[in-house]
Design an enzyme around this catalytic site. Structure first.
Site, mmCIF file in Angstrom:
data_model
loop_
_atom_site.group_PDB
_atom_site.id
_atom_site.type_symbol
_atom_site.label_atom_id
_atom_site.label_comp_id
_atom_site.label_asym_id
_atom_site.label_seq_id
_atom_site.Cartn_x
_atom_site.Cartn_y
_atom_site.Cartn_z
ATOM 1 N N TYR A 158 94.307 43.424 47.041
ATOM 2 C CA TYR A 158 93.163 43.579 46.007
ATOM 3 C C TYR A 158 91.986 43.612 45.837
ATOM 4 C CZ TYR A 158 91.719 38.455 44.904
ATOM 5 O OH TYR A 158 90.392 37.163 43.683
ATOM 6 N N LYS A 165 84.995 38.744 45.434
ATOM 7 C CA LYS A 165 85.262 37.449 46.143
ATOM 8 C C LYS A 165 84.225 37.175 46.722
ATOM 9 C CE LYS A 165 87.773 35.375 42.917
ATOM 10 N NZ LYS A 165 88.000 35.129 42.051
#
Ligand code: NAD
Ligand code: IMJ
Length: 257
Positions: A158, A165
């Site tokens: 990720y 995020k």
């Protein structure tokens, strides 16, 4: 079928196709009688939206092109929106992007350009959208964005998206303070993995889904409809006391392991 969003004008950003979380949210909102306006990126998404909305019995939907990496597109989108509606009650921000080659391998190999792209599209866009939405949100309302556990934990591959995020979730708190004075709530939904276009091409994704089902307290994947139900709660009058929050809709995965 209910009326939880009756007389509410809500902007939905991020429908690319029928698998998009934003489309799941839109379908739910339509059932609750919201008046929806959509932004999209590219002709393919526009064609999908036109088809889906026709199938839902909505003709003449307001669709506005908006590449959130361009200030002028965001400003123009809200200019177009003002021609349609006097008051905006909600915004669903369901947009993320990083260059694919940054979503694998060592995080330390992230390029400066790749880092900035991920932050720009996936995190800064919420700031610019909130600023532009604010003058139209004169009756209070709700801004909802989509996040992922990779903001809080180092999740394989990720990488730069996790850092984007984390910034997005921090932005939610600062925006909640700014917009709170206008009775506008700002929250994120931290969704469990869903097989959308943004997930399908990801290395070892199927393996990750299997591991998720084994570990999650509910022993299954989350559905797009469950994510949409939480978005509905936040955008309806049921959620007016919740702001600056990150709600995990992930079958409890984040509490274990
Ligand atoms: P998706 O690919 O359907 O949606 C991503 C959207 O971002 C697309 O509509 C795409 O057009 C849009 N987008 C990308 N760059 C853009 C730009 N420059 N301007 C405007 N729009 C742009 O995938 P999704 O899974 O529905 O993703 C929606 C949100 O949910 C994202 O924020 C994603 O991080 C988040 N999320 C996804 C999962 C998952 O497993 N799929 C889990 C948690 C959170
Ligand atoms: C994405 C990358 C790596 C691991 C991942 C994901 N895991 C999950 C996702 C474990 C669940 C999906 N997700 C939460 C995202 O936010 C995806 C964002 C994304 C995906 C792509 C793929 C195609 C591309 N760029 C992307 N940018 C952002 O070119």
């Amino acid at each position: 079928m209910g009326k939880l969003l009756k007389d509410k004008n809500i902007l939905i950003m991020g429908v690319a196709n029928k698998w998009s979380i934003a489309w799941g949210i839109a379908k739910k909102f339509i059932k609750e009688e919201a008046n929806l306006i959509f932004t999209y990126l590219g002709d393919k998404s526009r064609l999908h939206l036109e088809k889906f909305l026709m199938e839902e019995g909505i003709d003449n939907p307001k669709l506005i092109e908006c590449d959130v990496s361009k200030d002028e597109d965001i400003e123009n989108a809200f200019k177009e929106l003002r021609k349609e509606i006097d008051v905006l009650h909600g915004v669903v921000h369901s947009i993320a992007f990083a260059n694919k080659d940054e979503l694998q391998g060592f995080y330390y190999n992230t390029s400066r350009e790749g880092y900035l792209v991920a932050q720009d599209i996936s995190s800064y866009s919420l700031v610019a959208i909130s600023r532009n939405a604010q003058p139209l949100m004169t009756e209070g309302g709700s801004i909802v964005t989509l996040s992922y556990l990779g903001a809080e934990r180092a999740i394989t591959n990720y990488n730069v998206m996790g850092v984007a995020k984390a910034a997005l979730e921090a932005s939610v708190r600062y925006l909640a303070v700014d917009l709170g004075i206008n009775n506008v709530t700002v929250n994120s939904i931290s969704a469990g993995p869903v097989k959308t276009t943004s997930a399908k091409g990801i290395r070892d994704f199927t393996k990750l889904l299997r591991g998720f089902e084994d570990v999650a307290p509910l022993k299954r994947l989350v559905t797009t409809e469950e994510i949409a139900n939480t978005a509905l709660f936040l955008c309806s009058d049921l959620g007016t006391g919740v702001t600056g929050e990150n709600i995990h809709v992930d079958c409890g995965y984040h509490i274990v392991g």
